[in-house]
Structures are given as structure tokens and as C-alpha cells.
Design an enzyme around this catalytic site. Structure first.
Site, PDB file in Angstrom:
ATOM      1  N   GLY A 259       0.828  -1.201   0.000  1.00  0.00           N
ATOM      2  CA  GLY A 259       0.000   0.000   0.000  1.00  0.00           C
ATOM      3  C   GLY A 259       0.855   1.240   0.000  1.00  0.00           C
ATOM      4  O   GLY A 259       0.590   2.208  -0.707  1.00  0.00           O
ATOM      5  N   MET A 261       5.116   2.683   1.698  1.00  0.00           N
ATOM      6  CA  MET A 261       6.354   2.349   2.406  1.00  0.00           C
ATOM      7  C   MET A 261       6.862   3.579   3.124  1.00  0.00           C
ATOM      8  O   MET A 261       6.943   4.668   2.547  1.00  0.00           O
ATOM      9  CB  MET A 261       7.410   1.836   1.419  1.00  0.00           C
ATOM     10  CG  MET A 261       8.759   1.552   2.050  1.00  0.00           C
ATOM     11  SD  MET A 261       8.661   0.191   3.266  1.00  0.00           S
ATOM     12  CE  MET A 261      10.215   0.438   4.135  1.00  0.00           C
ATOM     13  N   GLU A 262       7.258   3.374   4.393  1.00  0.00           N
ATOM     14  CA  GLU A 262       7.539   4.469   5.307  1.00  0.00           C
ATOM     15  C   GLU A 262       8.950   5.019   5.214  1.00  0.00           C
ATOM     16  O   GLU A 262       9.570   5.365   6.227  1.00  0.00           O
ATOM     17  CB  GLU A 262       7.280   4.005   6.738  1.00  0.00           C
ATOM     18  CG  GLU A 262       8.230   2.925   7.261  1.00  0.00           C
ATOM     19  CD  GLU A 262       7.777   1.496   7.024  1.00  0.00           C
ATOM     20  OE1 GLU A 262       8.284   0.592   7.696  1.00  0.00           O
ATOM     21  OE2 GLU A 262       6.902   1.288   6.150  1.00  0.00           O
ATOM     22  N   ASN A 263       9.520   5.154   4.026  1.00  0.00           N
ATOM     23  CA  ASN A 263      10.854   5.716   3.905  1.00  0.00           C
ATOM     24  C   ASN A 263      10.904   7.081   4.591  1.00  0.00           C
ATOM     25  O   ASN A 263      10.052   7.933   4.341  1.00  0.00           O
ATOM     26  CB  ASN A 263      11.229   5.894   2.433  1.00  0.00           C
ATOM     27  CG  ASN A 263      10.936   4.668   1.614  1.00  0.00           C
ATOM     28  OD1 ASN A 263      11.459   3.599   1.867  1.00  0.00           O
ATOM     29  ND2 ASN A 263      10.083   4.825   0.609  1.00  0.00           N
ATOM     30  N   GLU A 294       1.514   5.663   7.587  1.00  0.00           N
ATOM     31  CA  GLU A 294       2.917   5.846   7.196  1.00  0.00           C
ATOM     32  C   GLU A 294       3.577   6.957   7.996  1.00  0.00           C
ATOM     33  O   GLU A 294       4.765   6.867   8.333  1.00  0.00           O
ATOM     34  CB  GLU A 294       3.009   6.128   5.695  1.00  0.00           C
ATOM     35  CG  GLU A 294       2.444   5.033   4.808  1.00  0.00           C
ATOM     36  CD  GLU A 294       3.037   3.661   5.100  1.00  0.00           C
ATOM     37  OE1 GLU A 294       4.253   3.576   5.389  1.00  0.00           O
ATOM     38  OE2 GLU A 294       2.286   2.667   5.054  1.00  0.00           O
ATOM     39  N   GLU A 316       4.456  -2.381  12.484  1.00  0.00           N
ATOM     40  CA  GLU A 316       3.200  -2.418  11.733  1.00  0.00           C
ATOM     41  C   GLU A 316       1.966  -2.346  12.622  1.00  0.00           C
ATOM     42  O   GLU A 316       0.983  -1.688  12.273  1.00  0.00           O
ATOM     43  CB  GLU A 316       3.168  -3.659  10.837  1.00  0.00           C
ATOM     44  CG  GLU A 316       4.277  -3.686   9.793  1.00  0.00           C
ATOM     45  CD  GLU A 316       4.318  -2.423   8.940  1.00  0.00           C
ATOM     46  OE1 GLU A 316       3.311  -1.699   8.843  1.00  0.00           O
ATOM     47  OE2 GLU A 316       5.383  -2.157   8.362  1.00  0.00           O
TER      48      GLU A 316
END
Length: 832
Positions: A259, A261-263, A294, A316
Site C-alpha cells: 500500500g 512504504m515508510e521511507n 505511514e 506495523e
């Protein structure tokens, strides 16, 4: 590729301090590869004369490697590992020069050319161990370092990264130095992006998408930025630690597997969240929740990162809980927990009843391949449910105090479950360690069942528990409204701890008892006989949508457990959904009724009647919404009416007219949905599909055409689709999924019967060839889920026993076969 074991990671972590990476990427080297040059500065701890370790890299070509100025032999690369031998204590510098392959599976550096305009975009997805596809690294989460990144990109491109980027000329871009972050959190997104930029609280904020999606992003930019700002401000009210990075960009990227990505500083989202067709408010709510999810990771995941992958739930579950809770608190979407209850929670319940279940916080994650399997409904939905129960038990004030202690203790470092529980324990007198043992180290779903005893004026409630966890729940008591038939009025909501010390007096007999009312715990619930009769007649008369979600979930569980006949579930849906107002409930119930009940839980002979029931239900909803006051409800009804159509005439007329009578007009999503169903029913052909694609040549159009072509009830069409999936590696991850979604259809069981045994052999080979992302898609979308029979189950079990599929496919097959066995049990339970 060798996987990293936990023991190896712990050994390397004790040995090394990694200080700094300088990464230089050249994206101008052609369509197949890019150049990657990495300089790593690190220190070897200890006082031994020398020691050995390794660095990971997975190149197309490893050109040169030097360690402290001395060349190493590139031919010494063993799969993805390069040995570093005889390292003396002290500081070292490693330089690696390699050519790396672009990906078409969403792993590593993914490359995509937009069919709408021919523009090309690349972006990284480095989780969990795909760092090695982009740059050389000591690739484990607890070896954090500072990163400097430079990128050479084609003229006209913009480069985004974790920090603010600067174009220094001649296609060269430099990103600001990061604080300490883990290797898997490094991010790059490059291409001719369309961008919307602003500032908030002194930080640059940005939204980015493909140029072909620019009008759609611009249309929603205000909403997206409003949600972003509101969540950002709310987190600063909750957390004492300020946002730890220098900017906040959100890039909507093509063919993204997850869905989002938490970069740090550069969150990447699947670009389906840039809506190009009409959507419901629930879909907008989901997008807002993902933004909040996120953003929560910027603290829990990025600022404080897990030490090893056994604690992925810390990332998560926390972000899942915070995403729903903060969206409800800070935005116009105040009803998020209803959507969670009817969709996400069911995902957790299902996963927790399969043989592949695991604790929320598993103790034995031996290696990275095993860790990748735990990104499931347990780590997300069950974990978030457990945290919601923890907040109910602990109180939000103490929960947030513990969280802030955790951030203060471990910022820019790593932490484990033990650290997290110690932080919570520092904020409360309650025994959080015992709670964690009961909730986070155990598997399975408890079942709560009410028992009512006593005389009519003096009843008492006892809640029986199958399972071992303690639960703090609310119990809703409801009476029939004497002034309005079918309406239920709440008498009282009791707070109850399970197991109980003694029965709870409740006065006169209520019409309905709902355990876990408010959905604050994680358990299956059952109803007493009187309550079941009441909800069968009056479910839609419950005033709170979250209560209705708890009831619908209980009915869903009863069907899956073989206790409630599928026909009875459909009958309750037929009676009550036409009166439902909550969009998430309507969509969730219809999705389960069509995708599981009609497609799997009833026999082929019963399926036409089930589809007719659902079509009639959707027609009722369409008639009810003719006044235009409920466009979201109408859109849901139209979508499901299309998908359940047993005859083509009505939906073919909609397609020819370009509209549903009374609306909505057909946008690209509805047109492709109709054409797919017409393909299944044999009421369209290749010429019509090609004409539709000519009118919508976008990436979504390409996927729609692939889905339609695979769905045609024609032997040659099936053969072409099969070969595209299994005999060739040309399909991208999204085109593979679209083709798989079209291929198997219950209406075409005889046509595709011979492909069922082929699936097991060819999926195993495909997964070994193309890796975890395609293995996941092959196990999820290409599995013959329609074939609910003993032979399919036998073939699958033989495959697991003898064929040795890679872990990602083995996990998917294990789950699919368990679902198949469940479907057979459901059919057998009501065979009469």
C-alpha cells in the site's frame, strides 16, 4: 540468494559500528541497468588481531571492490555475499563499484515506462532485504548509519530522496545528509514527476505523481495536504519527540507492491491512491488512514527501529493502530474503526486460524526469508487489535506516556519487544509484562459466548470463553423499540472483564446481547438463541454502525466455521443491507457474500441462486439511491451488480450507453469492470477489448485489457494468458496480477480444468525463477481458488510435500489450501 540469519546478524552487530554510506547512482546507463558506487566507513570493535565478516550486494556486474585502498577480487562474490577477511580492530573504508539491474517486479529499483505518454520513472523499494539490488550494504536493521546520496539522472527528471534534494547541474542531484537510519529505509524516486509543493510548520511538504496523473492529483491535492497537515499536527500533540527529518514528501509511484512504504522523509504510495475514476468516501478514508499509518512510522519504525525482524509487529501494529485512531481524531473521517472492524479485522481473524499462524511477536524468526512471511493479517490487524485492547485496559494517557518514554530512550537507535514493554511498564503500575505474554506471545482466536440465566425480571449474564486471553469488553444490551418496528434501542452498555468472577445481573431479558460491543477486543463472538432471532429480524435497526460491524463479523465467522448456513447469511444480507447506510459495511458484506459465499461456500448448483440474491440486493440499493443523495452507496451497488451479473444484457446496455440509468456515468474503472464481466460471460471479444484499450491506453487500461483477455471463455485465450504468466518472464508485477485475476472464473470451470494440476508444477518453477514478489502474486491471484474439490486439495498437499517451493510461495499455498479445506467443510456441514 543467501538469506541472513538472526545469528549472523547478531554476530555482525557485535563486531561492527557502521558510520557512513556515500552512495552514487547513475540512472543514465540504459533501460536494463544502472551504476551504483558505494563507499562505506565502518569500525571493527574488539581487541583481536583480525576477524572476518561480509557485505551484501546483488549486482548484474561487480566491477571493482577495494578495502582500505587494497583491491578485492570481484569473482569472490558468493551469490550476494562478499567476504571481508582479516579485518583488524579500528576504522575501515570499503568501496564497491557495480552495475545493478532494474526491476519489473517492484523489488529493488523498479523501472516503469508510462504507456500514456512514454515517460519513464524509477523508484526504490528496499524492504526487507532488497537493499542489495541497489547498493552494497551491511544489510540488517540494527546497523544504522548516516547516508549521503548523489544521483545522475536524465535531463528533465526530478530526483526525490530521504532528505531535501538539490540539482547541481548536468543531471546531477545531491540529497541532504540523513540522520542515523537503517539500510532498508534509504529511498530514491526519479522521473519527470508532477509535483505539488507547500510548507507546514517550517518544513517542505510535497506530493508527486506521474505526469499523466497530474489532473487527478491536482483535483485531490487540497484533501491530501489537509489530511497530511492534520495528522502531522495530531502526532505532535501525542508525541513529545518532534518529527525527526528535514522534509516530508509523498510520492505516488506505479506498480507498487504494498500500500505504501515508510521511507523517512519520502513515503512511497501505490499510485492507485491518485483516483482517476469515481470513488466512495470509504476509499478516501482508506487513503487518509494510509497517510496517517505511514506518518506514524516516522517515529515508530524510522526514529526507533526494530533490532531484528521478529519485532516487525512493533512497526506495523503500532502504525496500524495509530493510522485508524489518528485519522478518526484529526480528520473528517471519524468512523474509521467500523471499516477496520469489517475489513482489516477479518483479515486478522482469517490468518490466525490457519496452520501458518504465529504470535503477534514471534520468538523464532530465524532468517530474512522467514521474516518476510510475517507481513500478514496478524502483524497488522491482530496486532493493532491487541494494542486497542491494551489502550482499553491501560488507559490512553498511560499508553502514550509509555510510548514517549520509548522514543526518548531509543531515538535514532533500535529496540526490541522487551524494550517496548519496559517503556510501557515505566508509565503504569499494571502488569504489562503479563499482558504481553498473554496477548503477544500466543496464537489463535478466542471465542466468547453469552449465557443468560434466571427468571424474567432477574436475569444474569455469564460470558464463556474458549481460549486463554483476558479480555476487557463492553456488552451491549438492546431492547425492541415499541414505537418503531425493527428498531433496537440500547438499554445499557456494560464493562466486563473476562473471565468473570461471577455472573453479571442484567435485569429483565434483553432482545439482543452483543458481546464486544464497540469492538475493543479481539475475539470471535456468538449469540444466544433469542439474540440470534432478534438480529435476523432487526440487524439493520441497530443504531451504531460499529455495533453492526461486530454483528456482521460474528455472522461471517459463523459461516466460515460451518455453524451458519451460507443461504441463511445471504438471506440476512438480502433483508438488511438494502437499509444499511454505512459504506464500509455494505461493501464489506457484499465482498464476502460474493467472493467467498457465492464463489466458494455454496456448490456450483447453488451458485446461480446465490448470485441472483446478490443481484436483487444490488438492484434494491440502486433503486433506493435514485434520488442522488447517496452517490457512494450507489457506486458500491453498481460495482457489485456488475460483478454478480449472470446475464450480459443489462450491463452491456450500460456500456453501450456510457451510463447507468440515473447515473453514474461510466468512468474508466466501471467500463473495464463491465467489460471484464462481459468477457467472463462470453459476451465480448478481442476487437471490443482492443477498442476499449485504444480509448484508455493508460497503465490501468493495459491491466484492464490483460484481465479481460485472460477472462475470455476461449481455449486459445486461456493458453495465451497462461503462457504469459508461466512460460515468460515479461509481465510486470501488475500485469501478472491482472492476467491472473482474469484467468480463473467459476463459470469456466470445465474450460480451465486441465490447468489446475499444471498450476502447482509451474508456479513452483516461476517462483524460483522470479522471486518473492511474483511468488506472492502467483500464490494469491493465480491460485485456482474456484476449484473447491478434494482433487485440488490433494494436488496442493502433494506439491507442498514434494516440490519444495520457495518460502514465499509455500506460505501462500499453505494458506490457500487451508482456505480450500475450510470451504469443503462448510459445504459438507450443510450438504442436506
Amino acid at each position: 540468494m543467501s538469506v541472513l540469519t538472526r545469528d549472523e546478524a547478531q554476530t555482525r552487530s557485535r563486531l561492527l559500528d557502521v558510520h557512513h554510506y556515500a552512495i552514487d547512482l547513475d540512472l543514465t546507463r540504459g533501460d536494463e541497468t544502472f551504476d551504483s558506487r558505494t563507499v562505506i566507513r565502518f569500525t571493527v570493535r574488539g581487541d583481536t588481531d583480525s576477524t572476518d565478516t561480509f557485505v551484501e550486494v546483488k549486482p548484474a556486474e561487480l566491477r571493482t571492490v577495494t578495502l582500505d585502498g587494497h583491491p578485492l577480487d570481484p569473482a569472490a562474490l558468493d551469490e550476494n555475499r562478499l567476504a571481508l577477511k582479516n579485518l583488524a580492530p579500528g576504522e575501515h573504508e570499503l568501496r564497491v563499484d557495480a552495475a545493478m539491474r532494474y526491476s519489473r517486479t517492484g523489488e529493488g529499483m523498479h523501472r516503469f515506462t508510462d504507456p500514456s505518454d512514454g515517460e519513464t520513472y524509477v523508484y526504490t523499494q528496499l524492504f526487507l532485504d532488497d537493499v542489495q539490488r541497489v547498493y552494497a550494504a551491511f544489510d540488517q536493521p540494527d546497523l544504522k548509519a548516516v547516508f549521503d546520496l548523489t544521483v545522475t539522472a536524465p535531463e528533465g527528471w526530478t530526483v526525490l530522496a530521504n532528505g531535501i534534494t538539490e540539482h547541481t547541474g548536468d543531471g546531477r542531484w545531491k540529497a541532504a545528509t540523513t540522520p542515523l537510519i537503517s539500510t532498508y529505509l534509504v529511498a530514491v524516486a526519479a522521473g519527470p514527476w508532477h509535483s505539488v509543493r507547500t510548507e507546514h510548520r517550517g518544513l517542505p511538504f510535497g506530493l508527486h505523481c506521474r505526469r499523466s496523473l497530474a489532473p487527478h492529483l491536482d483535483a485531490d491535492a487540497d484533501e491530501l495536504l489537509d489530511v497530511t497537515r492534520a495528522c502531522f499536527d495530531r502526532y505532535h500533540e501525542k508525541f513529545t519527540e518532534p518529527y525527526p527529518f528535514d522534509s516530508y514528501d509523498q510520492a505516488f509511484v506505479p506498480e507498487f507492491n504494498a500500500g505504501a512504504m515508510e521511507n523517512p522523509g519520502l513515503v512511497t504510495f501505490r499510485d492507485e491512491f491518485v483516483f482517476r475514476s469515481a470513488v466512495t468516501d470509504t476509499q478516501r478514508q482508506t487513503r487518509a488512514m494510509v497517510i496517517a499509518h505511514e506518518m506514524a512510522h516516522m517515529w515508530f519504525g524510522d526514529l526507533v527501529t526494530l533490532r531484528w525482524w521478529d519485532d516487525i509487529w512493533l512497526n506495523e501494529s503500532f502504525a496500524e493502530y495509530m493510522g485508524y485512531q489518528t485519522t478518526a481524531e484529526a480528520t473528517r473521517f471519524t468512523d474509521t474503526w467500523t471499516d477496520f472492524g469489517v475489513t482489516r479485522k477479518a483479515w486478522g481473524y482469517d490468518a490466525d486460524q490457519r496452520p501458518s499462524t504465529h504470535p503477534v511477536a514471534p520468538e523464532d524468526v530465524r532468517d530474512t526469508a522467514s521474516a518476510l512471511l510475517n507481513f500478514d493479517g496478524i502483524s497488522y490487524a491482530k496486532g493493532a487489535s491487541a494494542l486497542r485492547q491494551l489502550v482499553a485496559w491501560l488507559g490512553e494517557k498511560d499508553f502514550l506516556a509509555g510510548i514517549n518514554i520509548h522514543f526518548d530512550r531509543h531515538k535514532f537507535a533500535n529496540a526490541s519487544l522487551a524494550d517496548f514493554i519496559d517503556s510501557l511498564a515505566a508509565a503504569t503500575d499494571r502488569d504489562v509484562h503479563a499482558w504481553a505474554d498473554a496477548w503477544l506471545r500466543t496464537t489463535g482466536v478466542d471465542t466468547l459466548t453469552p449465557s443468560i440465566t434466571g427468571d424474567n425480571g432477574s436475569r444474569a449474564l455469564t460470558v464463556h470463553r474458549t481460549g486463554e486471553r483476558p479480555h476487557r469488553i463492553a456488552v451491549g444490551l438492546y431492547d425492541q423499540d415499541p414505537g418503531e418496528e425493527g428498531r433496537l434501542t440500547p438499554r445499557e452498555r456494560l464493562d466486563l472483564d473476562v473471565p468473570q468472577a461471577e455472573p453479571r445481573p442484567i435485569g429483565k431479558l434483553p432482545a439482543l446481547v452483543v458481546l464486544n460491543d464497540g469492538d475493543l477486543s479481539y475475539a470471535k463472538i456468538r449469540f444466544d438463541a433469542d439474540s440470534f432471532r432478534t438480529l435476523s429480524d432487526s440487524l439493520s435497526g441497530l443504531p451504531d454502525p460499529l455495533t453492526r460491524a461486530v454483528v456482521w463479523n460474528a455472522l461471517r465467522d459463523a459461516v466460515r466455521d460451518g455453524e451458519l448456513p451460507a443461504a441463511a447469511y445471504l438471506g440476512i444480507a438480502r433483508t438488511h443491507l438494502p437499509h444499511e447506510t454505512d459504506l464500509a459495511l455494505v461493501d464489506g458484506v457484499l465482498a464476502f457474500a460474493a467472493g467467498q459465499v457465492a464463489d466458494r461456500y455454496v456448490t456450483p448448483e447453488q451458485r446461480p441462486a446465490a448470485l441472483n440474491t446478490l443481484s436483487e440486493l444490488c438492484r434494491d440499493l440502486i433503486r433506493r439511491t435514485e434520488d442522488g443523495d447517496h452517490p457512494g452507496l450507489r457506486l458500491i451497488a453498481v460495482r457489485h451488480r456488475i460483478s454478480t451479473a449472470a446475464h450480459p444484457d443489462t450491463i452491456a446496455a450500460w456500456l453501450a450507453d456510457g451510463t447507468v440509468p440515473g447515473g453514474p456515468e461510466l468512468d474508466p474503472e466501471l467500463r473495464w469492470r463491465i467489460l471484464t464481466r462481459l468477457a467472463v460471460l462470453g459476451a465480448t471479444d478481442e476487437a471490443a477489448i482492443a477498442a476499449e484499450l485504444a480509448g484508455d491506453p493508460s497503465a490501468t487500461g493495459q491491466e484492464g485489457a490483460a484481465r479481460c483477455r485472460a477472462a475470455l471463455p476461449d481455449a486459445d485465450a486461456k493458453a495465451r494468458a497462461w503462457d504469459a504468466m508461466f512460460a515468460s518472464d515479461d509481465l510486470s508485477n501488475y500485469l501478472f496480477t491482472a492476467t491472473a485475476q482474469g484467468f480463473w472464473q467459476p463459470e469456466q470451470a470445465d474450460l480451465v480444468r486441465d490447468y489446475v494440476p499444471r498450476y502447482y508444477t509451474e508456479a513452483v518453477a516461476l517462483a524460483a525463477r522470479r522471486g518473492p514478489a511474483i511468488a506472492d502474486a502467483a500464490g494469491r491471484w493465480a491460485f485456482p481458488a474456484h476449484a473447491v474439490d478434494a482433487d485440488t486439495l490433494r494436488l496442493g498437499r502433494e506439491c507442498l510435500a514434494a516440490a519444495d517451493p520457495i518460502p514465499a510461495l509455500r506460505r501462500k499455498l499453505t494458506d490457500q489450501l487451508d482456505d480450500l479445506a475450510r470451504a469443503l467443510r462448510v459445504r459438507e456441514a450443510h450438504a442436506d
